[in-house]
Scaffold this motif. Structure first.
Motif, PDB file in Angstrom:
ATOM      1  N   GLU A 164       0.861  -1.177   0.000  1.00 17.34           N
ATOM      2  CA  GLU A 164       0.000   0.000   0.000  1.00 17.34           C
ATOM      3  C   GLU A 164       0.902   1.233   0.000  1.00 17.34           C
ATOM      4  O   GLU A 164       2.095   1.131  -0.166  1.00 17.34           O
ATOM      5  CB  GLU A 164      -0.923  -0.020   1.220  1.00 17.34           C
ATOM      6  CG  GLU A 164      -1.852  -1.218   1.278  1.00 17.34           C
ATOM      7  CD  GLU A 164      -2.844  -1.266   0.125  1.00 17.34           C
ATOM      8  OE1 GLU A 164      -3.134  -0.197  -0.460  1.00 17.34           O
ATOM      9  OE2 GLU A 164      -3.330  -2.363  -0.189  1.00 17.34           O
ATOM     10  N   SER A 212       3.603   1.412   2.451  1.00 15.94           N
ATOM     11  CA  SER A 212       3.270   0.994   3.808  1.00 15.94           C
ATOM     12  C   SER A 212       2.534  -0.338   3.701  1.00 15.94           C
ATOM     13  O   SER A 212       2.266  -0.818   2.601  1.00 15.94           O
ATOM     14  CB  SER A 212       2.378   2.040   4.493  1.00 15.94           C
ATOM     15  OG  SER A 212       1.186   2.234   3.744  1.00 15.94           O
ATOM     16  N   GLU A 213       2.200  -0.923   4.850  1.00 12.47           N
ATOM     17  CA  GLU A 213       1.503  -2.207   4.827  1.00 12.47           C
ATOM     18  C   GLU A 213      -0.003  -2.039   4.633  1.00 12.47           C
ATOM     19  O   GLU A 213      -0.661  -2.913   4.087  1.00 12.47           O
ATOM     20  CB  GLU A 213       1.766  -2.975   6.115  1.00 12.47           C
ATOM     21  CG  GLU A 213       3.218  -3.417   6.274  1.00 12.47           C
ATOM     22  CD  GLU A 213       3.440  -4.109   7.603  1.00 12.47           C
ATOM     23  OE1 GLU A 213       2.701  -5.064   7.909  1.00 12.47           O
ATOM     24  OE2 GLU A 213       4.343  -3.691   8.345  1.00 12.47           O
ATOM     25  N   THR A 214      -0.544  -0.916   5.116  1.00 10.13           N
ATOM     26  CA  THR A 214      -1.991  -0.688   5.010  1.00 10.13           C
ATOM     27  C   THR A 214      -2.277   0.714   4.482  1.00 10.13           C
ATOM     28  O   THR A 214      -1.467   1.627   4.657  1.00 10.13           O
ATOM     29  CB  THR A 214      -2.684  -0.833   6.383  1.00 10.13           C
ATOM     30  OG1 THR A 214      -2.230   0.202   7.255  1.00 10.13           O
ATOM     31  CG2 THR A 214      -2.401  -2.199   7.013  1.00 10.13           C
ATOM     32  N   ASP A 215      -3.445   0.860   3.867  1.00 12.67           N
ATOM     33  CA  ASP A 215      -3.819   2.190   3.392  1.00 12.67           C
ATOM     34  C   ASP A 215      -4.186   3.110   4.551  1.00 12.67           C
ATOM     35  O   ASP A 215      -4.159   4.332   4.422  1.00 12.67           O
ATOM     36  CB  ASP A 215      -4.970   2.108   2.382  1.00 12.67           C
ATOM     37  CG  ASP A 215      -6.194   1.364   2.915  1.00 12.67           C
ATOM     38  OD1 ASP A 215      -6.196   0.978   4.101  1.00 12.67           O
ATOM     39  OD2 ASP A 215      -7.147   1.167   2.135  1.00 12.67           O
ATOM     40  N   PHE A 216      -4.486   2.523   5.722  1.00 13.72           N
ATOM     41  CA  PHE A 216      -4.781   3.330   6.907  1.00 13.72           C
ATOM     42  C   PHE A 216      -3.554   4.155   7.300  1.00 13.72           C
ATOM     43  O   PHE A 216      -3.651   5.360   7.550  1.00 13.72           O
ATOM     44  CB  PHE A 216      -5.211   2.430   8.072  1.00 13.72           C
ATOM     45  CG  PHE A 216      -5.455   3.172   9.357  1.00 13.72           C
ATOM     46  CD1 PHE A 216      -6.623   3.896   9.540  1.00 13.72           C
ATOM     47  CD2 PHE A 216      -4.511   3.158  10.373  1.00 13.72           C
ATOM     48  CE1 PHE A 216      -6.848   4.584  10.720  1.00 13.72           C
ATOM     49  CE2 PHE A 216      -4.727   3.855  11.547  1.00 13.72           C
ATOM     50  CZ  PHE A 216      -5.909   4.568  11.725  1.00 13.72           C
ATOM     51  N   GLU A 234       4.282  -0.080  11.368  1.00 10.04           N
ATOM     52  CA  GLU A 234       4.245  -0.797  10.106  1.00 10.04           C
ATOM     53  C   GLU A 234       5.542  -0.607   9.334  1.00 10.04           C
ATOM     54  O   GLU A 234       6.226   0.403   9.494  1.00 10.04           O
ATOM     55  CB  GLU A 234       3.103  -0.272   9.215  1.00 10.04           C
ATOM     56  CG  GLU A 234       1.742  -0.720   9.645  1.00 10.04           C
ATOM     57  CD  GLU A 234       0.704  -0.461   8.558  1.00 10.04           C
ATOM     58  OE1 GLU A 234      -0.472  -0.642   8.860  1.00 10.04           O
ATOM     59  OE2 GLU A 234       1.068  -0.100   7.418  1.00 10.04           O
ATOM     60  N   LYS A 282       0.212  -8.454  -3.151  1.00  7.32           N
ATOM     61  CA  LYS A 282      -0.509  -7.815  -2.049  1.00  7.32           C
ATOM     62  C   LYS A 282      -1.092  -8.880  -1.134  1.00  7.32           C
ATOM     63  O   LYS A 282      -1.670  -9.858  -1.587  1.00  7.32           O
ATOM     64  CB  LYS A 282      -1.629  -6.916  -2.575  1.00  7.32           C
ATOM     65  CG  LYS A 282      -1.124  -5.667  -3.279  1.00  7.32           C
ATOM     66  CD  LYS A 282      -2.226  -4.661  -3.419  1.00  7.32           C
ATOM     67  CE  LYS A 282      -1.693  -3.375  -4.045  1.00  7.32           C
ATOM     68  NZ  LYS A 282      -2.708  -2.314  -4.063  1.00  7.32           N
ATOM     69  N   LYS A 283      -0.929  -8.641   0.164  1.00  5.34           N
ATOM     70  CA  LYS A 283      -1.473  -9.570   1.138  1.00  5.34           C
ATOM     71  C   LYS A 283      -2.982  -9.415   1.179  1.00  5.34           C
ATOM     72  O   LYS A 283      -3.504  -8.317   1.272  1.00  5.34           O
ATOM     73  CB  LYS A 283      -0.881  -9.275   2.521  1.00  5.34           C
ATOM     74  CG  LYS A 283      -1.309 -10.268   3.600  1.00  5.34           C
ATOM     75  CD  LYS A 283      -0.633  -9.908   4.911  1.00  5.34           C
ATOM     76  CE  LYS A 283      -1.062 -10.853   6.014  1.00  5.34           C
ATOM     77  NZ  LYS A 283      -0.444 -10.507   7.309  1.00  5.34           N
ATOM     78  N   SER A 284      -3.702 -10.523   1.129  1.00  2.00           N
ATOM     79  CA  SER A 284      -5.153 -10.487   1.174  1.00  2.00           C
ATOM     80  C   SER A 284      -5.628 -11.283   2.379  1.00  2.00           C
ATOM     81  O   SER A 284      -5.572 -12.505   2.400  1.00  2.00           O
ATOM     82  CB  SER A 284      -5.730 -11.075  -0.115  1.00  2.00           C
ATOM     83  OG  SER A 284      -7.130 -11.069  -0.073  1.00  2.00           O
ATOM     84  N   ASP A 285      -6.075 -10.594   3.411  1.00  2.00           N
ATOM     85  CA  ASP A 285      -6.538 -11.245   4.630  1.00  2.00           C
ATOM     86  C   ASP A 285      -8.054 -11.282   4.668  1.00  2.00           C
ATOM     87  O   ASP A 285      -8.727 -10.346   4.246  1.00  2.00           O
ATOM     88  CB  ASP A 285      -6.047 -10.487   5.865  1.00  2.00           C
ATOM     89  CG  ASP A 285      -4.548 -10.636   6.075  1.00  2.00           C
ATOM     90  OD1 ASP A 285      -4.023 -11.684   5.695  1.00  2.00           O
ATOM     91  OD2 ASP A 285      -3.935  -9.692   6.616  1.00  2.00           O
ATOM     92  N   GLU A 302      -8.982 -12.608  10.606  1.00  2.00           N
ATOM     93  CA  GLU A 302      -8.069 -11.719  11.291  1.00  2.00           C
ATOM     94  C   GLU A 302      -8.580 -11.404  12.699  1.00  2.00           C
ATOM     95  O   GLU A 302      -7.837 -11.450  13.675  1.00  2.00           O
ATOM     96  CB  GLU A 302      -7.906 -10.417  10.494  1.00  2.00           C
ATOM     97  CG  GLU A 302      -6.957  -9.420  11.127  1.00  2.00           C
ATOM     98  CD  GLU A 302      -6.834  -8.144  10.342  1.00  2.00           C
ATOM     99  OE1 GLU A 302      -6.376  -7.145  10.916  1.00  2.00           O
ATOM    100  OE2 GLU A 302      -7.221  -8.147   9.161  1.00  2.00           O
TER     101      GLU A 302
END
Length: 291
Positions: free
Chosen positions: A58, A77-81, A134, A277-280, A285
């Motif tokens: 991301e 980054s790891e997340t869009d947050f 992250e 891309k990681k898809s959880d 989770e």
């Protein structure tokens, strides 16, 4: 020595770390704030190393323009947050500005640039990793130079999920931005069909020549059909030949020419393109966190 609440508060304000991390750093360094900062930086390095195997797909892209120099940058980054918070955005701006100003040759060279008087870009990324929790990484960049007679145009889609940087010969900033918007939306591969490498052109022609509906047709008909399809393909991937996104009745080349300009080059970045891309599963989770 005893560490005061005021010391902890001051260190937290400078670093963004949690209360216990700030207190632990001050206790370990006998209340010396400078040493505590180093302690946290070392801790940040350790945290960053632990996160090195994570997928950071991301993030955001940015374009920084300084006079006749510009840089297009992707920071992950790891997340869009995390990518949406001010810590990340401020870091991206700093990284982009320094790259545009200093023109490093590689990512490794870029990381050695000064972010400020006290730290390098690498240090700043490590600090942001520590604050956000992250993995943050500089994935790629490209520095573009222009002459005084040329014009930069840039465009960010959805705050930086896609960025484009265009150079025009002649024209004005508004025209260049329009072309940059087109590049972001349509994603051409080349400025002009004459830029397509011969080996790719030959490969495409070979593929087209084997299409089923050509079987049994005279050679001269086959050749015309192949040429027609090849021209259509070239028009699809070449910026100059594409219908202009804001006015489909003219091509990009026709639009730019009407403004007494010519497209020299473009660069387009889309966050995470080409990366895994990681898809959880969100339910999995959550369940994993409460077990």
């Amino acid at each position: 020595m005893a560490v005061t609440a005021a010391q902890v508060k001051a260190l937290r304000e400078k670093t963004g770390v949690g209360i216990m991390d700030a207190k632990k750093a001050l206790v370990a360094t006998d209340g010396d704030e400078a040493k505590a900062l180093d302690f946290l930086r070392e801790k940040g390095i350790a945290k960053a190393e632990k996160k090195s195997d994570r997928i950071a797909a991301e993030g955001l892209t940015e374009v920084a323009i300084h006079g006749n120099k510009a840089a297009i940058v992707e920071l992950n980054s790891e997340t869009d947050f995390v990518a949406s918070n001010d810590t990340f955005k401020d870091l991206l701006q700093t990284v982009s500005d320094q790259i545009a100003l200093e023109e490093p040759a590689t990512v490794e060279d870029a990381l050695k640039l000064k972010a400020n008087d006290n730290e390098t870009l690498s240090d700043a990324i490590i600090s942001a990793t520590q604050v956000t929790g992250e993995k943050i990484s500089l994935r790629r960049f490209q520095v573009v130079d222009k002459t005084d007679d040329q014009v930069f145009g840039s465009y960010l889609h959805m705050g930086g999920s896609i960025a484009s940087l265009v150079v025009l010969e002649g024209g004005d900033a508004e025209t260049a931005k329009d072309v940059a918007m087109h590049v972001a939306a349509i994603n051409p591969e080349y400025v002009d069909r004459t830029d397509v490498p011969a080996d790719r052109l030959n490969h495409e022609k070979d593929v087209l020549s084997k299409e089923d509906d050509l079987a049994g047709k005279p050679d001269n008909i086959k050749e015309k059909m192949i040429d027609g399809r090849l021209n259509k393909w070239l028009a699809e991937i070449s910026l100059n030949d594409q219908p202009f996104v804001k006015d489909g009745d003219q091509t990009v080349d026709q639009y730019v020419s009407s403004k007494n300009a010519k497209v020299v080059s473009f660069v387009r970045y889309q966050v995470g393109e080409g990366m895994e891309k990681k898809s959880d599963d969100f339910v999995d989770e959550v369940m994993g966190q409460i077990k």
